[in-house]
Design a protein around this motif. Sequence first.
Motif, PDB file in Angstrom:
ATOM      1  N   GLN A   1      -0.177  -6.233 -10.364  1.00  0.00           N
ATOM      2  CA  GLN A   1      -1.442  -5.723 -10.726  1.00  0.00           C
ATOM      3  C   GLN A   1      -1.367  -3.976  -9.856  1.00  0.00           C
ATOM      4  OE1 GLN A   1      -3.972  -9.277  -9.768  1.00  0.00           O
ATOM      5  NE2 GLN A   1      -4.754  -8.382 -11.635  1.00  0.00           N
ATOM      6  N   TYR A   2      -1.582  -3.038 -10.916  1.00  0.00           N
ATOM      7  CA  TYR A   2      -2.128  -2.019 -10.080  1.00  0.00           C
ATOM      8  C   TYR A   2      -3.014  -1.464 -10.783  1.00  0.00           C
ATOM      9  CZ  TYR A   2       1.065  -0.947 -13.804  1.00  0.00           C
ATOM     10  OH  TYR A   2       2.514  -1.242 -14.662  1.00  0.00           O
ATOM     11  N   PRO A   3      -3.726   0.286 -10.224  1.00  0.00           N
ATOM     12  CA  PRO A   3      -4.522   0.866 -10.796  1.00  0.00           C
ATOM     13  C   PRO A   3      -3.900   1.500 -12.823  1.00  0.00           C
ATOM     14  CG  PRO A   3      -4.493   1.919  -8.862  1.00  0.00           C
ATOM     15  CD  PRO A   3      -3.015   0.634  -9.122  1.00  0.00           C
ATOM     16  N   LYS A   4      -4.506   1.954 -13.410  1.00  0.00           N
ATOM     17  CA  LYS A   4      -3.435   2.047 -14.691  1.00  0.00           C
ATOM     18  C   LYS A   4      -3.765   3.525 -14.500  1.00  0.00           C
ATOM     19  CE  LYS A   4      -4.569   2.735 -18.924  1.00  0.00           C
ATOM     20  NZ  LYS A   4      -3.311   2.727 -19.893  1.00  0.00           N
ATOM     21  N   ARG A  55       3.456  14.147  -8.134  1.00  0.00           N
ATOM     22  CA  ARG A  55       3.375  15.188  -9.833  1.00  0.00           C
ATOM     23  C   ARG A  55       1.764  13.579  -9.561  1.00  0.00           C
ATOM     24  NH1 ARG A  55       7.406  14.705 -11.912  1.00  0.00           N
ATOM     25  NH2 ARG A  55       7.101  13.702 -13.356  1.00  0.00           N
ATOM     26  N   TYR A  56       1.538  13.179  -8.568  1.00  0.00           N
ATOM     27  CA  TYR A  56       0.190  12.520  -9.280  1.00  0.00           C
ATOM     28  C   TYR A  56      -0.999  12.345  -8.582  1.00  0.00           C
ATOM     29  CZ  TYR A  56      -2.524   7.731  -8.790  1.00  0.00           C
ATOM     30  OH  TYR A  56      -3.574   6.861  -8.489  1.00  0.00           O
ATOM     31  N   GLU A  57      -1.452  12.805  -9.504  1.00  0.00           N
ATOM     32  CA  GLU A  57      -3.264  13.494  -8.869  1.00  0.00           C
ATOM     33  C   GLU A  57      -4.616  12.292  -8.861  1.00  0.00           C
ATOM     34  OE1 GLU A  57      -4.151  16.220 -11.937  1.00  0.00           O
ATOM     35  OE2 GLU A  57      -2.353  17.718 -11.639  1.00  0.00           O
ATOM     36  N   GLY A  58      -3.903  10.783  -8.716  1.00  0.00           N
ATOM     37  CA  GLY A  58      -5.089  10.202  -8.569  1.00  0.00           C
ATOM     38  C   GLY A  58      -5.353   9.946  -6.838  1.00  0.00           C
ATOM     39  N   THR A  59      -6.168   8.665  -6.897  1.00  0.00           N
ATOM     40  CA  THR A  59      -6.409   8.102  -5.346  1.00  0.00           C
ATOM     41  C   THR A  59      -5.613   7.996  -4.667  1.00  0.00           C
ATOM     42  OG1 THR A  59      -8.754   8.075  -6.013  1.00  0.00           O
ATOM     43  CG2 THR A  59      -8.023   7.109  -3.610  1.00  0.00           C
ATOM     44  N   LEU A  60      -5.165   7.613  -3.319  1.00  0.00           N
ATOM     45  CA  LEU A  60      -4.430   6.938  -2.712  1.00  0.00           C
ATOM     46  C   LEU A  60      -4.716   6.742  -1.782  1.00  0.00           C
ATOM     47  CD1 LEU A  60      -0.947  10.086  -2.614  1.00  0.00           C
ATOM     48  CD2 LEU A  60      -1.308   7.716  -3.657  1.00  0.00           C
ATOM     49  N   PRO A  61      -4.108   5.633  -0.801  1.00  0.00           N
ATOM     50  CA  PRO A  61      -3.127   5.054  -1.077  1.00  0.00           C
ATOM     51  C   PRO A  61      -3.831   4.116  -2.403  1.00  0.00           C
ATOM     52  CG  PRO A  61      -4.398   4.239   0.283  1.00  0.00           C
ATOM     53  CD  PRO A  61      -4.760   5.246   0.178  1.00  0.00           C
ATOM     54  N   VAL A  62      -2.829   3.764  -3.261  1.00  0.00           N
ATOM     55  CA  VAL A  62      -2.479   2.575  -3.942  1.00  0.00           C
ATOM     56  C   VAL A  62      -1.573   1.666  -3.886  1.00  0.00           C
ATOM     57  CG1 VAL A  62      -1.900   1.897  -6.317  1.00  0.00           C
ATOM     58  CG2 VAL A  62      -2.062   4.804  -5.570  1.00  0.00           C
ATOM     59  N   THR A  63      -2.607   0.320  -4.492  1.00  0.00           N
ATOM     60  CA  THR A  63      -2.312  -0.619  -4.470  1.00  0.00           C
ATOM     61  C   THR A  63      -1.409  -1.495  -4.929  1.00  0.00           C
ATOM     62  OG1 THR A  63      -4.270  -1.224  -2.102  1.00  0.00           O
ATOM     63  CG2 THR A  63      -2.953  -3.530  -3.560  1.00  0.00           C
ATOM     64  N   VAL A  64      -0.560  -2.308  -5.473  1.00  0.00           N
ATOM     65  CA  VAL A  64       0.825  -3.137  -5.857  1.00  0.00           C
ATOM     66  C   VAL A  64       0.055  -3.615  -5.402  1.00  0.00           C
ATOM     67  CG1 VAL A  64       2.679  -2.947  -7.264  1.00  0.00           C
ATOM     68  CG2 VAL A  64       1.541  -1.114  -6.260  1.00  0.00           C
ATOM     69  N   GLN A  65       0.022  -5.167  -6.437  1.00  0.00           N
ATOM     70  CA  GLN A  65      -0.198  -6.504  -6.149  1.00  0.00           C
ATOM     71  C   GLN A  65       0.954  -7.577  -7.145  1.00  0.00           C
ATOM     72  OE1 GLN A  65      -4.399  -7.552  -5.547  1.00  0.00           O
ATOM     73  NE2 GLN A  65      -4.607  -7.742  -3.672  1.00  0.00           N
ATOM     74  N   SER A  89       0.658  -1.496  -0.214  1.00  0.00           N
ATOM     75  CA  SER A  89       0.163   0.045  -0.023  1.00  0.00           C
ATOM     76  C   SER A  89       0.805   1.292  -0.030  1.00  0.00           C
ATOM     77  CB  SER A  89      -0.828  -0.027   1.099  1.00  0.00           C
ATOM     78  OG  SER A  89      -2.171   1.039   0.973  1.00  0.00           O
ATOM     79  N   ILE A  90       0.279   2.279  -0.947  1.00  0.00           N
ATOM     80  CA  ILE A  90       1.086   2.884  -1.286  1.00  0.00           C
ATOM     81  C   ILE A  90       1.110   4.571  -0.887  1.00  0.00           C
ATOM     82  CG2 ILE A  90       3.735   4.021  -3.022  1.00  0.00           C
ATOM     83  CD1 ILE A  90       3.444   1.482  -4.292  1.00  0.00           C
ATOM     84  N   ASP A  91       1.554   5.179  -0.538  1.00  0.00           N
ATOM     85  CA  ASP A  91       0.695   6.846   0.444  1.00  0.00           C
ATOM     86  C   ASP A  91       1.831   7.786  -0.199  1.00  0.00           C
ATOM     87  OD1 ASP A  91       1.984   6.624   2.727  1.00  0.00           O
ATOM     88  OD2 ASP A  91       0.076   6.307   3.689  1.00  0.00           O
ATOM     89  N   ARG A  92       1.960   8.357   0.241  1.00  0.00           N
ATOM     90  CA  ARG A  92       2.855   9.575   0.179  1.00  0.00           C
ATOM     91  C   ARG A  92       4.445  10.353   1.409  1.00  0.00           C
ATOM     92  NH1 ARG A  92       1.356  12.989  -4.733  1.00  0.00           N
ATOM     93  NH2 ARG A  92      -0.742  13.410  -4.707  1.00  0.00           N
ATOM     94  N   HIS A  93       3.669   9.157   1.886  1.00  0.00           N
ATOM     95  CA  HIS A  93       4.066   8.532   3.267  1.00  0.00           C
ATOM     96  C   HIS A  93       5.590   8.072   3.238  1.00  0.00           C
ATOM     97  CE1 HIS A  93       2.368  12.055   4.717  1.00  0.00           C
ATOM     98  NE2 HIS A  93       1.317  11.750   5.220  1.00  0.00           N
ATOM     99  N   SER A  94       4.862   6.809   2.597  1.00  0.00           N
ATOM    100  CA  SER A  94       5.653   5.356   2.398  1.00  0.00           C
ATOM    101  C   SER A  94       7.678   5.177   2.139  1.00  0.00           C
ATOM    102  CB  SER A  94       5.443   4.879   1.043  1.00  0.00           C
ATOM    103  OG  SER A  94       4.120   4.278   1.488  1.00  0.00           O
ATOM    104  N   ASP A  95       8.222   4.514   2.754  1.00  0.00           N
ATOM    105  CA  ASP A  95       9.447   4.599   2.577  1.00  0.00           C
ATOM    106  C   ASP A  95       9.850   4.238   0.979  1.00  0.00           C
ATOM    107  OD1 ASP A  95      10.187   5.132   5.031  1.00  0.00           O
ATOM    108  OD2 ASP A  95      10.540   2.807   5.545  1.00  0.00           O
ATOM    109  N   PRO A  96      10.862   5.406   0.147  1.00  0.00           N
ATOM    110  CA  PRO A  96      11.309   5.160  -0.537  1.00  0.00           C
ATOM    111  C   PRO A  96      11.244   3.464  -1.574  1.00  0.00           C
ATOM    112  CG  PRO A  96      12.572   5.583   0.164  1.00  0.00           C
ATOM    113  CD  PRO A  96      12.082   5.648   1.510  1.00  0.00           C
ATOM    114  N   VAL A  97      12.132   2.791  -0.351  1.00  0.00           N
ATOM    115  CA  VAL A  97      11.802   1.696  -0.980  1.00  0.00           C
ATOM    116  C   VAL A  97      11.665  -0.070  -0.186  1.00  0.00           C
ATOM    117  CG1 VAL A  97      13.424  -0.575  -1.839  1.00  0.00           C
ATOM    118  CG2 VAL A  97      14.040   1.977  -2.591  1.00  0.00           C
TER     119      VAL A  97
END
Length: 504
Positions: free
Chosen positions: A35-38, A104-114, A8-16
């Motif tokens: 898989q992740y949002p387009k 610069r991302y304007e989409g919904t956060l957090p983003v889930t990457v699976q 789960s990624i948001d603007r406060h996530s660690d860079p790695v």
Amino acid sequence: MKEQLSWSIDRHSDPVLYREIALKEDTKQLFLQVQYPKEFEYGSFLVIFDSNGQMRLQKLLGYGEQKIGIGTSPQNTTVGGVPGILPKGIYRIALGIFTEYLERYEGTLPVTVQITIDTDSTDPSLTQSIGASCWIDDLTDGKMVFNRYDRKKIYNEQTRWYKGDFHTHTRLSDGKQTVEDAMKLAKEMQMDFYVPTEHNLVHTGWIDTPVMPVPGVEITTGLGHCNLFGITQYPGYITAIMEHVNQPDLEDYLLMQIQEAKEKGWLVSINHPFLHIWKWKCKKIALEDISCMEIVNDPTYQYAKEANDETIDFLDLLHKDGYCITGVGGSDAHNLPDEYYPGAKEHSVTGDPATFVYAEGLSPEKLLSNVKKGHVCVTRHCNISFQAKGKWKEYLPGDHIEEETITIRIQVTDAKTPAELYAVSYRDGVLGEQIQKIKVPGGKKQGDTYSWECYYSVMGSGWQWLRFEVRDSDGNFMAYTNPLYYGTKEHCFIQLGDALEEMD
């Protein structure tokens, strides 16, 4: 084995962000379905280390379906991977956040990457495999060393100007073209060489093509971007740069990376130093460590014209201070060939601008050696020939003149618009230390070919140089020749920041 990992990624996530999985036995093939949002394309990248600590895959999760694999051959291993048996044990899976994109991302956060990891699947299809050959076959030292890449391989034995591109992107990072499509376009553009420069990622092999690939990388940071040309292994400080991207010590790691490049003989090129939000901000880099500067970066981009012209002026300032840094071009092409940037009237394509390098035969080693010598011209929508003769010898751009008077002939062919030639020169102690730019009269036109002849005489014994540029009647860039030099000069500027302050 089949296992699913989720981040789960948001603007406060660690860079790695790291995870671990266990392989219970040696394995010939590992598949990953991502898989992740387009709308989060290009937002993250994947790095996999095997149980021996060897990096086995690095790839930005970008354009197109992300069906990724590591196998025993280049054909069943994804671009950016290292083929070979996957030894049993604990694997580290790193998901990196491409922070420039996230800001610069304007989409919904957090983003889930699976990511679904599968060692049982028999589906051999991958989004993009390495191709014909891999540059790496030694998996024992934990490093990606290009021990199978032949820097001395001769692709052409002719002595002539060779055309290529020093700043490119494919689907390994955030480019939209596959390597195959990029090579088809390069061939159509009559290119002789191609330098892939992905964002903090390196190609580990290449497809079968007559266009000579030269390993490179774009070190991408919040302090600016620089390309490394002719790399012989995965650069040693990229991981640290990615992990410290938002921290005060980022500059230290960037400088250490540039120092490693210098020690290993790689060329360092500062990319688009005045371009919009990607301006170069690392002021402590020593000017003597810079081999090249990108004077023309993707001229179709909306902010490019002013930024490129400012870079040309800045490089003149460095030449005035006695530095012989080579001006190169880079398309920085990311789009498909039929796409436009907002407001653009031309497509952004590989090979625009074109960088021409004069070499006595084409090999990676010869090419880079001549780039370092400054035997380089950069063009847009035309070709240029340069001939400088003295009484005793001939000279190329980047050479030091050894005679008092030379004759210079310049010809521009295949010009799409009327061409005007300008001579730009500097003589230490003359004209109040000013750089002089004059239009060269007497050009001859025949169809789409323009020709000029002029003379240059050395004045005194102080530092001096002369270069040429071609513009159309509206002042748009058409061509650039690197300078001819005479004499030596003790530098006033030591670090890049010194020159930037003078420029301001």
